[in-house]
Design a protein around this motif. Structure first.
Motif, mmCIF file in Angstrom:
data_model
loop_
_atom_site.group_PDB
_atom_site.id
_atom_site.type_symbol
_atom_site.label_atom_id
_atom_site.label_comp_id
_atom_site.label_asym_id
_atom_site.label_seq_id
_atom_site.Cartn_x
_atom_site.Cartn_y
_atom_site.Cartn_z
ATOM 1 N N ALA A 16 4.819 6.536 20.704
ATOM 2 C CA ALA A 16 4.160 5.315 21.141
ATOM 3 C C ALA A 16 2.702 5.309 20.703
ATOM 4 O O ALA A 16 2.112 6.359 20.460
ATOM 5 C CB ALA A 16 4.231 5.197 22.663
ATOM 6 N N ARG A 75 -4.662 12.054 18.003
ATOM 7 C CA ARG A 75 -5.790 11.125 18.071
ATOM 8 C C ARG A 75 -5.964 10.363 16.761
ATOM 9 O O ARG A 75 -5.803 10.926 15.683
ATOM 10 C CB ARG A 75 -7.074 11.868 18.415
ATOM 11 C CG ARG A 75 -7.035 12.481 19.822
ATOM 12 C CD ARG A 75 -8.384 12.953 20.306
ATOM 13 N NE ARG A 75 -9.300 11.862 20.577
ATOM 14 C CZ ARG A 75 -9.276 11.122 21.697
ATOM 15 N NH1 ARG A 75 -8.365 11.355 22.615
ATOM 16 N NH2 ARG A 75 -10.150 10.172 21.881
ATOM 17 N N MET A 113 -2.088 -0.786 25.790
ATOM 18 C CA MET A 113 -2.133 -1.421 24.493
ATOM 19 C C MET A 113 -0.736 -1.808 24.028
ATOM 20 O O MET A 113 -0.572 -2.650 23.180
ATOM 21 C CB MET A 113 -2.746 -0.460 23.479
ATOM 22 C CG MET A 113 -2.827 -1.062 22.100
ATOM 23 S SD MET A 113 -3.764 -0.031 21.026
ATOM 24 C CE MET A 113 -2.468 0.542 19.971
ATOM 25 N N ARG A 114 0.287 -1.222 24.579
ATOM 26 C CA ARG A 114 1.615 -1.465 24.027
ATOM 27 C C ARG A 114 2.055 -2.910 24.180
ATOM 28 O O ARG A 114 2.655 -3.452 23.283
ATOM 29 C CB ARG A 114 2.629 -0.530 24.661
ATOM 30 C CG ARG A 114 2.462 0.885 24.168
ATOM 31 C CD ARG A 114 3.563 1.750 24.645
ATOM 32 N NE ARG A 114 3.545 1.765 26.105
ATOM 33 C CZ ARG A 114 4.574 2.136 26.838
ATOM 34 N NH1 ARG A 114 5.690 2.480 26.291
ATOM 35 N NH2 ARG A 114 4.500 2.155 28.145
ATOM 36 N N HIS A 126 -0.284 14.469 22.014
ATOM 37 C CA HIS A 126 -1.172 13.378 21.614
ATOM 38 C C HIS A 126 -1.762 13.631 20.229
ATOM 39 O O HIS A 126 -2.211 14.740 19.939
ATOM 40 C CB HIS A 126 -2.323 13.234 22.617
ATOM 41 C CG HIS A 126 -1.899 12.626 23.913
ATOM 42 N ND1 HIS A 126 -2.782 12.341 24.920
ATOM 43 C CD2 HIS A 126 -0.683 12.226 24.365
ATOM 44 C CE1 HIS A 126 -2.132 11.796 25.938
ATOM 45 N NE2 HIS A 126 -0.856 11.728 25.634
ATOM 46 N N MET A 158 9.275 1.700 23.917
ATOM 47 C CA MET A 158 8.702 2.444 22.788
ATOM 48 C C MET A 158 9.812 2.908 21.844
ATOM 49 O O MET A 158 10.956 3.067 22.252
ATOM 50 C CB MET A 158 7.864 3.628 23.275
ATOM 51 C CG MET A 158 8.617 4.709 23.995
ATOM 52 S SD MET A 158 7.524 6.017 24.652
ATOM 53 C CE MET A 158 7.259 5.417 26.313
ATOM 54 N N TRP A 180 -1.147 4.239 21.756
ATOM 55 C CA TRP A 180 -2.048 3.966 22.869
ATOM 56 C C TRP A 180 -3.405 3.619 22.283
ATOM 57 O O TRP A 180 -3.579 3.583 21.063
ATOM 58 C CB TRP A 180 -2.107 5.166 23.809
ATOM 59 C CG TRP A 180 -0.763 5.482 24.373
ATOM 60 C CD1 TRP A 180 0.132 6.414 23.914
ATOM 61 C CD2 TRP A 180 -0.103 4.818 25.455
ATOM 62 N NE1 TRP A 180 1.288 6.377 24.651
ATOM 63 C CE2 TRP A 180 1.167 5.404 25.612
ATOM 64 C CE3 TRP A 180 -0.474 3.779 26.313
ATOM 65 C CZ2 TRP A 180 2.071 4.990 26.593
ATOM 66 C CZ3 TRP A 180 0.430 3.375 27.295
ATOM 67 C CH2 TRP A 180 1.677 3.979 27.425
ATOM 68 N N LYS A 181 -4.366 3.400 23.145
ATOM 69 C CA LYS A 181 -5.666 2.905 22.670
ATOM 70 C C LYS A 181 -6.337 3.879 21.701
ATOM 71 O O LYS A 181 -6.876 3.462 20.685
ATOM 72 C CB LYS A 181 -6.581 2.638 23.866
ATOM 73 C CG LYS A 181 -7.852 1.926 23.477
ATOM 74 C CD LYS A 181 -8.569 1.370 24.688
ATOM 75 C CE LYS A 181 -9.774 0.591 24.204
ATOM 76 N NZ LYS A 181 -10.222 -0.407 25.133
ATOM 77 N N LYS A 182 -6.315 5.172 22.022
ATOM 78 C CA LYS A 182 -7.046 6.153 21.212
ATOM 79 C C LYS A 182 -6.165 7.189 20.538
ATOM 80 O O LYS A 182 -6.646 8.059 19.842
ATOM 81 C CB LYS A 182 -8.092 6.866 22.084
ATOM 82 C CG LYS A 182 -9.166 5.917 22.581
ATOM 83 C CD LYS A 182 -10.225 6.638 23.372
ATOM 84 C CE LYS A 182 -11.322 5.663 23.772
ATOM 85 N NZ LYS A 182 -12.336 6.290 24.611
ATOM 86 N N HIS A 183 -4.854 7.120 20.775
ATOM 87 C CA HIS A 183 -3.971 8.132 20.201
ATOM 88 C C HIS A 183 -2.538 7.610 20.118
ATOM 89 O O HIS A 183 -2.173 6.646 20.784
ATOM 90 C CB HIS A 183 -3.992 9.413 21.051
ATOM 91 C CG HIS A 183 -3.454 9.213 22.432
ATOM 92 N ND1 HIS A 183 -4.262 8.876 23.494
ATOM 93 C CD2 HIS A 183 -2.193 9.284 22.930
ATOM 94 C CE1 HIS A 183 -3.509 8.741 24.580
ATOM 95 N NE2 HIS A 183 -2.250 8.981 24.266
#
Length: 124
Positions: free
Chosen positions: A64, A99, A1-2, A97, A50, A66-69
Motif C-alpha cells: 500500500a 520511505r 492517502m489511500r 516500510h 490495497m 501512504w503519505k511518506k512511505h
C-alpha cells in the motif's frame, strides 16, 4: 492517502495505482514488480482496499501507499540474513516500510515475497 472522501474503493490494482500521486505510484509499481518476481504464479487482487499478490487460496503479500512511505504486509519474522536486512525497515510486528525519496530495494522486496511464498507453501 489511500482513499479520498467520495472516492470509490479501487476494484483493480491498476485503479489503485492510477489514483496515487506520481511519486507514490512510481515506488509502488517497483514494489509490485518485485513482489510478482518473488511469487511466480501469484494472482493479483485488491483486498482491504490495497493490492495483494495471492498464491492459491492463501493471501501472500499486501502492499500500500501512504503519505511518506510504501508498506508491505504481513511480513513474518524470518531467519538469519534475510531478517537482518528486513529488521531496519520494520514498523510494528508485521509491516515493512519503504520511505519515498530512497531507492526501492527491489531485490530485498523480491526475496521477502519469495520467502513468504515458501512459508505459504508450507502452510498448505
Amino acid at each position: 492517502m489511500r482513499h479520498h472522501p467520495g472516492m470509490t474503493a479501487p476494484g483493480t490494482v491498476e485503479e489503485y495505482l492510477a489514483a496515487l500521486p506520481a511519486e507514490a505510484r512510481a515506488v509502488l509499481e517497483q514494489v509490485r514488480a518485485a513482489v510478482l518476481r518473488g511469487m511466480p504464479g501469484a494472482t493479483e487482487t485488491v483486498r482491504y482496499g490495497m493490492p495483494a499478490a495471492v498464491l492459491g487460496t492463501r493471501y501472500g503479500l499486501h502492499y500500500a501507499a501512504w503519505k511518506k512511505h510504501a508498506a508491505l504486509y504481513p511480513v513474518p519474522v524470518f531467519d538469519g540474513d534475510l531478517e537482518a536486512e528486513v529488521a531496519p525497515l520494520r514498523s510494528g510486528k508485521d509491516a515493512v516500510h519503504l520511505r519515498y525519496g530512497r531507492p526501492v530495494p527491489g531485490d530485498l522486496v523480491e526475496r521477502i515475497a519469495s520467502a513468504v511464498a515458501a512459508l505459504r507453501r508450507d502452510d498448505r
